[in-house]
Scaffold this active site. Sequence first.
Site, PDB file in Angstrom:
ATOM      1  N   CYS A   1       0.964   1.695  13.226  1.00  0.00           N
ATOM      2  CA  CYS A   1       1.978   2.636  12.739  1.00  0.00           C
ATOM      3  C   CYS A   1       2.242   3.738  13.747  1.00  0.00           C
ATOM      4  O   CYS A   1       3.313   4.300  13.796  1.00  0.00           O
ATOM      5  CB  CYS A   1       1.534   3.274  11.432  1.00  0.00           C
TER       6      CYS A   1
ATOM      7  N   GLN B   1      -7.820   0.029   3.589  1.00  0.00           N
ATOM      8  CA  GLN B   1      -8.686  -0.545   4.627  1.00  0.00           C
ATOM      9  C   GLN B   1     -10.109  -0.791   4.133  1.00  0.00           C
ATOM     10  O   GLN B   1     -10.901  -1.409   4.837  1.00  0.00           O
ATOM     11  CB  GLN B   1      -8.720   0.366   5.861  1.00  0.00           C
TER      12      GLN B   1
ATOM     13  N   SER C   1      -3.650  -3.096  -0.659  1.00  0.00           N
ATOM     14  CA  SER C   1      -2.526  -3.850  -0.095  1.00  0.00           C
ATOM     15  C   SER C   1      -2.942  -5.278   0.215  1.00  0.00           C
ATOM     16  O   SER C   1      -4.082  -5.521   0.630  1.00  0.00           O
ATOM     17  CB  SER C   1      -2.075  -3.144   1.195  1.00  0.00           C
TER      18      SER C   1
ATOM     19  N   GLY D   1       0.814  -1.213   0.000  1.00  0.00           N
ATOM     20  CA  GLY D   1       0.000   0.000   0.000  1.00  0.00           C
ATOM     21  C   GLY D   1       0.847   1.261   0.000  1.00  0.00           C
ATOM     22  O   GLY D   1       0.506   2.254  -0.669  1.00  0.00           O
ATOM     23  N   THR D   2       1.938   1.242   0.732  1.00  0.00           N
ATOM     24  CA  THR D   2       2.777   2.442   0.830  1.00  0.00           C
ATOM     25  C   THR D   2       3.324   2.837  -0.536  1.00  0.00           C
ATOM     26  O   THR D   2       3.266   4.013  -0.931  1.00  0.00           O
ATOM     27  CB  THR D   2       3.936   2.198   1.825  1.00  0.00           C
TER      28      THR D   2
ATOM     29  N   THR E   1      12.546  -6.807 -11.209  1.00  0.00           N
ATOM     30  CA  THR E   1      11.987  -8.127 -11.494  1.00  0.00           C
ATOM     31  C   THR E   1      10.774  -8.370 -10.599  1.00  0.00           C
ATOM     32  O   THR E   1      10.788  -8.069  -9.412  1.00  0.00           O
ATOM     33  CB  THR E   1      13.066  -9.217 -11.274  1.00  0.00           C
TER      34      THR E   1
HETATM   35  N1  PLP Z   1      -2.829   2.992   3.922  1.00  0.00           N
HETATM   36  C1  PLP Z   1      -3.581   2.558   4.955  1.00  0.00           C
HETATM   37  C2  PLP Z   1      -4.908   3.196   5.213  1.00  0.00           C
HETATM   38  C3  PLP Z   1      -3.124   1.521   5.776  1.00  0.00           C
HETATM   39  O1  PLP Z   1      -3.867   1.114   6.812  1.00  0.00           O
HETATM   40  C4  PLP Z   1      -1.866   0.925   5.484  1.00  0.00           C
HETATM   41  C5  PLP Z   1      -1.334  -0.169   6.330  1.00  0.00           C
HETATM   42  O2  PLP Z   1      -0.868   0.013   7.417  1.00  0.00           O
HETATM   43  C6  PLP Z   1      -1.117   1.415   4.397  1.00  0.00           C
HETATM   44  C7  PLP Z   1      -1.641   2.439   3.636  1.00  0.00           C
HETATM   45  C8  PLP Z   1       0.217   0.857   4.052  1.00  0.00           C
HETATM   46  O3  PLP Z   1       0.131  -0.390   3.392  1.00  0.00           O
HETATM   47  P1  PLP Z   1       1.383  -1.378   3.396  1.00  0.00           P
HETATM   48  O4  PLP Z   1       1.555  -1.846   4.808  1.00  0.00           O
HETATM   49  O5  PLP Z   1       1.009  -2.479   2.457  1.00  0.00           O
HETATM   50  O6  PLP Z   1       2.563  -0.597   2.910  1.00  0.00           O
END
Ligand code: PLP
Length: 387
Positions: free
Chosen positions: A328, A181, A201, A70-71, A239
């Site tokens: 986080c 989410q 994600s 997700g990041t 890759t």
């Molecule tokens: N965005 C939201 C709303 C999230 O809850 C998270 C996960 O903690 C992320 C982004 C980041 O995703 P990832 O852990 O796959 O990098």
Amino acid sequence: MIYLDNAASTLPAGEVLDAMGAAAREHYGNPSSAHGLGAAAARVIEEARAAVAAAIGAGGPGEIVFTSGGTEADALGILGAATRARGRHIVVSAIEHPAVLRTAESLVAQGWTLTAVPPGADGVVSAEAVAGAVGPDTSVVALMLANNELGTLQPVADVAARLGRGADAGRRPHLHVDAVQAFGFVPFRAATLGADTIAVSGHKIHGPKGAGALWVRPGVTLRPLWDGGRQERGLRSGTENLPGWVGLGRAAARAAAFRDGGGPATIAALRDRLERDLLAAIPDARLTVAGAPRVPHISSIAIGALPAEAVLHALEARGVYASAGSACASRARGPSHVLRAVGIDQRTAVLRFSLSRDTTAADIDAAVAALAAAVAEVAPVAMRLSK
Ligand code: PLP
């Protein structure tokens, strides 16, 4: 063990792990290689892409770019659009995940200006306020579909409508949506949501960590975050993470079937039971935010003037895993930026319980009993220390 920290990460499904193991063993060829092993590997990735596209409601597999999670999908959606545009202003909600907020802040260091729109006390940002923050220099608007700490749904479709989708397509800002989410719990369709890019994600939907995807609306061009072998239509060199993306494809298909088969209502009923019984069992407890539409799996409870960490440890000693605010934010001291934004003060403990499709009514009942006991254990100590 009762695991109620699914918004932080989920247990990977057995069928996902099996598919990943088989893919890693059988399809070790490089998808870019010209021989048969390479072609087979490339085919497997395309099958996973089609699965993600179907689950997210894309127009086709070509709209999906695989990422490391997700990041990275948030970073590609925001930076990829902002660095191509002329405008130097970006609008975000003040309750975005750090993946969005810090990415936006990184642009400020390069000369962009940033407007962070605060939520109301109900944990929802007003669509009018977001649209009102947009000016002629705005290149990107980022708004999450569901908040990871509160579970509140944000008015993405309304913002999209106000930004004038369709009209004057060349001038309106890019709309990036973090749906990490919401995916699997909320029946949005990428093709009709009104966004330009959408991040998801794998590890929030019983898939692998380190695997995610960005949906990109046809016609939108992004600047890649880095360059190299130009995999993923040139948008993500390196890759391919074939086992991870196969796992994401399998998890996405599973999540979509669960979502479309009435799963979210079952989880919402368990969440409501948790909230009803917790509020009855703990005198000072209240919902952190109330009244707004929410995803079914996240419950945020303010339990009064107590040290959240001590309560969490007392809960863990009873076999219940939850978190304070979000995973986080857990390394930071004091309330997270999200909790502060909805008016939670320094002294109030907020716990987040997040459910999954594996959560049972017995889990909920045991968690309520454990929290009542944990609070009864911690409260007298906290009271003595505060005197
Ligand atoms: N965005 C939201 C709303 C999230 O809850 C998270 C996960 O903690 C992320 C982004 C980041 O995703 P990832 O852990 O796959 O990098």
